[in-house]
Write an enzyme that holds these catalytic residues in place. Sequence first.
Site, PDB file in Angstrom:
ATOM      1  N   ASP A 195       0.858  -1.189   0.000  1.00  9.21           N
ATOM      2  CA  ASP A 195       0.000   0.000   0.000  1.00  9.21           C
ATOM      3  C   ASP A 195       0.889   1.231   0.000  1.00  9.21           C
ATOM      4  OD1 ASP A 195      -2.395   1.744   0.458  1.00  9.21           O
ATOM      5  OD2 ASP A 195      -3.315  -0.189   0.894  1.00  9.21           O
ATOM      6  N   HIS A 268      -2.958   3.152  -4.682  1.00  5.58           N
ATOM      7  CA  HIS A 268      -2.280   2.739  -3.451  1.00  5.58           C
ATOM      8  C   HIS A 268      -0.848   2.280  -3.760  1.00  5.58           C
ATOM      9  CE1 HIS A 268      -5.594   3.266  -0.670  1.00  5.58           C
ATOM     10  NE2 HIS A 268      -6.394   2.669  -1.527  1.00  5.58           N
ATOM     11  N   GLU A 331      -9.809   2.757  -5.138  1.00  8.36           N
ATOM     12  CA  GLU A 331      -9.395   4.107  -4.742  1.00  8.36           C
ATOM     13  C   GLU A 331      -8.192   4.606  -5.555  1.00  8.36           C
ATOM     14  OE1 GLU A 331     -10.917   4.269  -0.135  1.00  8.36           O
ATOM     15  OE2 GLU A 331      -8.926   3.460  -0.489  1.00  8.36           O
ATOM     16  N   THR A 473      -5.399  -1.894   9.281  1.00  6.31           N
ATOM     17  CA  THR A 473      -4.650  -1.714  10.527  1.00  6.31           C
ATOM     18  C   THR A 473      -4.046  -0.327  10.720  1.00  6.31           C
ATOM     19  OG1 THR A 473      -2.620  -2.560   9.532  1.00  6.31           O
ATOM     20  CG2 THR A 473      -4.111  -4.164  10.537  1.00  6.31           C
TER      21      THR A 473
END
Length: 765
Positions: A195, A268, A331, A473
Amino acid sequence: MHFKEKALLVIFCCAMLACKTEASKGVVPQIIPAPQSLQIEEGIFELSSNTYLTFDKELQPAVDFWKTLSSSVLGSNTGKTNEMRVSLDENITNPEGYTLDITPDLIHLKAPTPEGAFYGLQSLFQLLPPEFVVPDYESEGIEIQSLKIKDAPQFPYRGMHLDVSRHMYSVDFIKKYIDAMAMLKMNTFHWHLTDDQGWRVEIKKYPKLNEISSYRNETLIGHYSDQPHQFDGKRYGGFYTQEEIKDIVDYASKRMITVIPEIEMPGHSQAVISAYPELGCTGEQVDVATKWGVFEDIYCTKEKTFKFLEDVLDEVLELFPSEYIHIGGDEAPKTRWKTCKDCQARIQSEGLKDEHELQNYFITRMEKYLNAKGRQIIGWDEILEGGLAPNATVMSWRGTDGAVKGAQSGHNVIMTPTSHAYFDYYQSDNEDEPLAIGGFLPLEKVYGFNPIPEELSKEEARYVLGAQGNVWTEYMPTEDHVENMAFPRMLAMAEVNWTTPDNKNYADFVKRLEYFHKRLDILDINYANHLYETKGKMFSENGMAFYELETLIAGKDIRYTLDGSEPNSNSSIYVSQIPIDESVTIKASVFKGDEKLGKTFTQNINSHKAVGAKISIDKPPHKAYSGSGAQGLINGISGSDTRYGDKEWLGFWGEDIEVKIDLGEETEINSIETRFYDGNGQWIYAPKYMAIRILLEDDTVLANKLIAEDLEPLNIKSFRWDFSAFKKVNAKEIVLIVPNYGTIPDGKQGAGNKAWTFIDEIIVN
């Protein structure tokens, strides 16, 4: 006749063999996930050092794992008293199904595959005492209740996800996570490895991925919504070596779990572009992201990018033998593509309509490469933009619309909507919960999830492979924090996937979960325990308001107070609904005798002039965020400042709404106020303005357009109309006109999508 091996079965640790304590009593079946059919029979099977095992060789992988669980000691079967038999049965049609028949003389497990045998052995394992796994556990024997189980999973895909790009965890913890999944008959571990904030897989051909992309300079402290942003100033990162990954994949396979890696593209990807700027559209150096969100620097569609990704995937495929490779696809802001000469040239040369079709080109091209290697892709539901790649599986996270569209076009789908499957959301109303991204997803809502969207026909529903719980997370720096967010919601998701709706019952699940807590304690899993807490709800009847309390666990008392004091063993015991005719603070706790269990529940009730009135909304709230319905907007209870998915917030996606309150009779009012959630990171935007119309006693209308006021916390926007400038306002009806914010602008998370509107209590004083 199938070849059989015979071996002494020792289901407990070696120390147990020499002890002379009494036999352990049979455990009442408390299996999670619940089997499709379980019938209790007369009698007890006693498992001891005199129990021997026979098994068909085809099922040896499951038996071998069972032996590792049981600290098995092989030897002669002299003195045998009873038998455990694991048999191949090809007449069981579901490849993951099994039958388990326990009589006083025989445990007989039948399955068509090692997977089916493995799941049957997991059910048997849950019939043993939780203490069984403790190294010094001692017993002369273990009594197991005679029973018959016929079982098979509802869905073939039963997944859990873990993001290690935002925060990274040890190999031992990853294995512990996999062990818990195996215990719950889950079969897919979705490992989110890359990411913007970090690249976590060793790639030997591109060493800068691990020298640069795997490390960020610092990390955001606190929540993204906190302003100004604060950072810890500490370099953070790391990656899993290829040997570590191979070890984890092998470990999982022995537990019948497939590991699916996620390598994000085209979005990402800022961490990669930090190491290889030429893969971006600008060619400029950027840093590995140090805060959360969506970033505009994504892969360029030039040939060099595709060559890089193909090389990376070649190494990934050597590490992960899974049929599926997850390529993200979510995204991906198109800002850079719109001004990039390479991307615009690609649009022209490929005859594409726009940047959305360019994304489809990107995904389809990567799919063809992986298909040629014998693999299939999974992508988040944004891969539907501009058309769906031919063989892609859709992972539906932005609600269920992506799943419906994918299934109706003949594509497999996996259900993981934010509303029911995002375990980074808060799970209780307690303000002392660990920091989370926001939202509200209690255990009961996870359990109530039906992965089959109601819009699908029976034929289309076949394309739903199953569901998955997601653990993102950003706000989970430690392994304990991950466990607290994942458990016990993982158990609920396991039952959603395995057990058919006809065999699900939340009250029964909670009873089994209370017992299962002992198993989690012994396994040193840091679960969140909300079973001994109180819930409440407000309701109106014949113009009167009442408050109702309940607790999940039967056989306990609820004690409460109405003056804000802490309940104790002398406080009133809740028997029936509490009449509410004034503002009060209710505090309630669960007691077993004089012992208080769990935390104190607190509810402030503001008994304003609209409580108990009639209310209507011209559009229903989104089914995932329906709160307490329209009546919940005037029940005297405000929603949480951080948990926009709780039962007091109503969510609407991309719609203008009109709320009408009928006060029933002329009522003098002094003010009207309401508030909206404004969590832009979750695509939630307060309206830029709202309007109020008031029908007065003489049938004239008083109207005003209101602008938002900022409140603390910053993610709340308030609208208030004070009538102090008027002599007297006698209202019969109040109408609120709430325009949706509109389309999320470029540069923001969710850019190009409709914004959510979340409205809270409407207070009339």
